[in-house]
Design an enzyme around this catalytic site. Structure first.
Site, PDB file in Angstrom:
ATOM      1  N   ASP A  45       0.650  -0.880   0.486  1.00 50.18           N
ATOM      2  CA  ASP A  45       0.085   0.017   0.322  1.00 50.18           C
ATOM      3  C   ASP A  45       1.200   1.364  -0.055  1.00 50.18           C
ATOM      4  OD1 ASP A  45      -2.335   1.731   0.585  1.00 50.18           O
ATOM      5  OD2 ASP A  45      -1.786   1.476   2.500  1.00 50.18           O
ATOM      6  N   LEU A  46       0.950   2.652  -0.362  1.00 57.11           N
ATOM      7  CA  LEU A  46       1.462   3.983  -0.335  1.00 57.11           C
ATOM      8  C   LEU A  46       0.502   4.432   0.524  1.00 57.11           C
ATOM      9  CD1 LEU A  46       3.330   5.707  -1.794  1.00 57.11           C
ATOM     10  CD2 LEU A  46       1.538   6.266  -3.765  1.00 57.11           C
ATOM     11  N   ASP A  47      -0.249   4.881   0.960  1.00 54.71           N
ATOM     12  CA  ASP A  47      -0.656   6.391   1.951  1.00 54.71           C
ATOM     13  C   ASP A  47      -0.689   5.357   3.053  1.00 54.71           C
ATOM     14  OD1 ASP A  47      -1.355   7.772  -0.555  1.00 54.71           O
ATOM     15  OD2 ASP A  47      -3.145   7.283  -0.721  1.00 54.71           O
ATOM     16  N   ILE A  74     -10.024   3.704   1.757  1.00 62.26           N
ATOM     17  CA  ILE A  74     -11.227   3.677   0.656  1.00 62.26           C
ATOM     18  C   ILE A  74     -11.186   4.519  -0.492  1.00 62.26           C
ATOM     19  CG2 ILE A  74     -13.390   4.057   0.879  1.00 62.26           C
ATOM     20  CD1 ILE A  74     -12.179   1.601   2.620  1.00 62.26           C
ATOM     21  N   THR A 118       1.106  10.492   3.871  1.00 61.14           N
ATOM     22  CA  THR A 118       0.044  11.453   2.789  1.00 61.14           C
ATOM     23  C   THR A 118      -1.005  11.111   3.162  1.00 61.14           C
ATOM     24  OG1 THR A 118      -0.002   9.289   1.144  1.00 61.14           O
ATOM     25  CG2 THR A 118       0.449  11.635   0.680  1.00 61.14           C
ATOM     26  N   ARG A 124     -11.521   7.567  -3.770  1.00 66.74           N
ATOM     27  CA  ARG A 124     -12.350   8.921  -3.900  1.00 66.74           C
ATOM     28  C   ARG A 124     -13.895   8.997  -3.625  1.00 66.74           C
ATOM     29  NH1 ARG A 124      -9.592  11.722  -8.469  1.00 66.74           N
ATOM     30  NH2 ARG A 124      -8.221  10.488  -7.585  1.00 66.74           N
ATOM     31  N   GLU A 138       0.344  -3.105   5.204  1.00 68.62           N
ATOM     32  CA  GLU A 138      -1.359  -2.254   5.210  1.00 68.62           C
ATOM     33  C   GLU A 138      -0.701  -1.803   6.443  1.00 68.62           C
ATOM     34  OE1 GLU A 138      -3.999  -0.440   4.054  1.00 68.62           O
ATOM     35  OE2 GLU A 138      -4.216  -1.424   1.108  1.00 68.62           O
ATOM     36  N   ASP A 139      -1.979  -0.251   6.309  1.00 67.21           N
ATOM     37  CA  ASP A 139      -1.810   0.594   7.731  1.00 67.21           C
ATOM     38  C   ASP A 139      -3.397   0.669   7.694  1.00 67.21           C
ATOM     39  OD1 ASP A 139      -2.369   3.079   5.550  1.00 67.21           O
ATOM     40  OD2 ASP A 139      -2.615   3.953   6.600  1.00 67.21           O
ATOM     41  N   LYS A 182     -10.726  -1.670  -2.279  1.00 68.10           N
ATOM     42  CA  LYS A 182      -9.996  -2.197  -1.118  1.00 68.10           C
ATOM     43  C   LYS A 182     -11.363  -1.913   0.089  1.00 68.10           C
ATOM     44  CE  LYS A 182      -5.189  -0.444  -0.897  1.00 68.10           C
ATOM     45  NZ  LYS A 182      -4.631  -0.034  -0.376  1.00 68.10           N
ATOM     46  N   ASN A 225      -3.269   9.224  -7.473  1.00 67.97           N
ATOM     47  CA  ASN A 225      -2.083   9.819  -7.019  1.00 67.97           C
ATOM     48  C   ASN A 225      -0.614   9.475  -6.971  1.00 67.97           C
ATOM     49  OD1 ASN A 225      -3.676  12.785  -7.633  1.00 67.97           O
ATOM     50  ND2 ASN A 225      -4.562  12.122  -6.294  1.00 67.97           N
ATOM     51  N   LYS A 229      -9.591   5.250   5.823  1.00 63.06           N
ATOM     52  CA  LYS A 229      -7.866   4.863   4.897  1.00 63.06           C
ATOM     53  C   LYS A 229      -8.600   3.524   3.936  1.00 63.06           C
ATOM     54  CE  LYS A 229      -5.510   5.585   9.191  1.00 63.06           C
ATOM     55  NZ  LYS A 229      -3.987   6.089   9.569  1.00 63.06           N
ATOM     56  N   SER A 270      -2.046   0.195  -4.044  1.00 64.55           N
ATOM     57  CA  SER A 270      -3.089   1.841  -3.895  1.00 64.55           C
ATOM     58  C   SER A 270      -4.324   1.971  -4.357  1.00 64.55           C
ATOM     59  CB  SER A 270      -2.079   2.854  -3.597  1.00 64.55           C
ATOM     60  OG  SER A 270      -2.323   4.226  -3.641  1.00 64.55           O
ATOM     61  N   ALA A 271      -4.545   2.758  -3.913  1.00 62.39           N
ATOM     62  CA  ALA A 271      -6.370   2.712  -3.889  1.00 62.39           C
ATOM     63  C   ALA A 271      -6.404   3.957  -5.231  1.00 62.39           C
ATOM     64  CB  ALA A 271      -6.826   2.830  -2.981  1.00 62.39           C
ATOM     65  N   SER A 272      -5.154   5.011  -5.194  1.00 63.25           N
ATOM     66  CA  SER A 272      -5.420   6.072  -4.964  1.00 63.25           C
ATOM     67  C   SER A 272      -4.216   6.545  -6.315  1.00 63.25           C
ATOM     68  CB  SER A 272      -4.145   7.247  -4.351  1.00 63.25           C
ATOM     69  OG  SER A 272      -3.244   7.681  -4.707  1.00 63.25           O
TER      70      SER A 272
HETATM   71  C1  BG6 Z   1      -5.679   5.512  -0.324  1.00 63.59           C
HETATM   72  C2  BG6 Z   1      -6.040   6.663   0.781  1.00 63.59           C
HETATM   73  O1  BG6 Z   1      -4.763   4.995  -0.614  1.00 63.59           O
HETATM   74  O2  BG6 Z   1      -6.150   6.296  -1.379  1.00 63.59           O
HETATM   75  C3  BG6 Z   1      -7.664   7.113   0.957  1.00 63.59           C
HETATM   76  O3  BG6 Z   1      -6.009   5.445   1.671  1.00 63.59           O
HETATM   77  C4  BG6 Z   1      -8.068   7.256  -0.441  1.00 63.59           C
HETATM   78  O4  BG6 Z   1      -7.331   7.651   1.585  1.00 63.59           O
HETATM   79  C5  BG6 Z   1      -7.677   6.740  -1.982  1.00 63.59           C
HETATM   80  O5  BG6 Z   1      -9.006   7.999  -0.584  1.00 63.59           O
HETATM   81  C6  BG6 Z   1      -7.914   7.071  -3.017  1.00 63.59           C
HETATM   82  O6  BG6 Z   1      -7.048   8.205  -3.017  1.00 63.59           O
HETATM   83  P1  BG6 Z   1      -7.471   8.922  -4.702  1.00 63.59           P
HETATM   84  O7  BG6 Z   1      -5.846   9.803  -4.457  1.00 63.59           O
HETATM   85  O8  BG6 Z   1      -7.236   8.533  -6.061  1.00 63.59           O
HETATM   86  O9  BG6 Z   1      -8.463  10.307  -4.015  1.00 63.59           O
HETATM   87 MG    MG Z   2      -2.852   3.454   3.448  1.00 63.41          MG
END
Ligand code: BG6
Ligand code: MG
Length: 223
Positions: free
Chosen positions: A13-15, A51, A21, A53, A175-176, A151, A124, A49, A120-122
């Site tokens: 996982d990243l964040d 989840i 972040t 966006r 994972e956190d 997730k 970004n 955490k 990572s779900a992000s």
């Molecule tokens: C996860 C974070 O890694 O990414 C969540 O733990 C976040 O808090 C999710 O909502 C989605 O991220 P992003 O950058 O695509 O909005």
């Molecule tokens: Mg995380």
């Protein structure tokens, strides 16, 4: 638990694992909660955490019983606004923002020949890896836009495992978030949870902080 000698790769996982972040996501979502009139609680912050966006926005609206008060277009505007705030906050990231112990862990895993990928779900995540200058450690990143479910669905860790080309029992996932630990376990990988938020999901290995997680310590606990 599998023996460490079976392990060939790691899914990260990243964040909240590689860099903090998680605090920026929290700050930006807190503002969204204020805007829609949902009371911000520690429990809500913990549950968000990991989840995605749009799922996070739905949880925030639901927590204040506002889920039927916004059209899909309005929800997209709220989510975009949160993302702009978040992107502004992460502009300040530099390699010094890698969490304690993580750079050492990445170096040790790379030197010992383990393969690594990002779950990572992000959306970004690629930008953040660039800012931290650690993209080269990873064989690949799962594109969260291509997932059917975020997730705690196992899909993202299954896909991160496919990037490595190993069987689930040959992989440790880090994972956190409770939702993330559930996802790792659902994918059949060994779940390494860091921080109290993961306890609810019963990780196979647990550490309070990133600086306690080292290759030698993981090995010691899995023999
Ligand atoms: C996860 C974070 O890694 O990414 C969540 O733990 C976040 O808090 C999710 O909502 C989605 O991220 P992003 O950058 O695509 O909005
Ligand atoms: Mg995380």
């Amino acid at each position: 638990m599998v023996n460490f000698s079976n392990i060939k790769g790691f899914t990260f996982d990243l964040d909240g694992i590689i860099t903090n972040t998680a605090k920026f996501h929290e700050q930006a979502w807190h503002e969204t909660a204020r805007e829609v009139g949902t009371v911000w609680t520690d429990q809500l912050a913990t549950d968000l955490k990991g989840i995605s966006r749009m799922d996070s926005l739905e949880m925030i609206l639901k927590a204040g019983n506002h889920e039927n008060n916004y059209s899909q277009e309005e929800k997209i505007i709220l989510a975009d606004k949160k993302n702009k705030k978040y992107q502004n906050l992460i502009k300040q990231l530099t390699p010094t923002d890698i969490l304690p112990g993580i750079h050492q862990l990445l170096d040790d895993l790379k030197d010992a020949g383990y393969l690594m990928s990002i779950a990572s779900a992000s959306k970004n995540a690629p930008t953040i890896l660039d800012r931290l200058n650690i993209g080269d450690y990873f064989k690949g990143i799962v594109d969260p836009a291509s997932l059917h479910a975020g997730k705690p669905s196992p899909e993202i860790f299954i896909r991160a495992g496919h990037i490595l080309g190993f069987e689930p029992q040959e992989i440790i996932g880090l994972e956190d978030a409770s939702a993330g630990v559930e996802s790792i376990k659902g994918a059949g990988q060994t779940a390494l949870g860091i921080g109290l938020a993961t306890k609810k999901a019963n990780p196979d290995l647990y550490f309070d902080n990133t600086d306690e997680v080292g290759l030698a310590e993981i090995k010691r606990r899995m023999i």
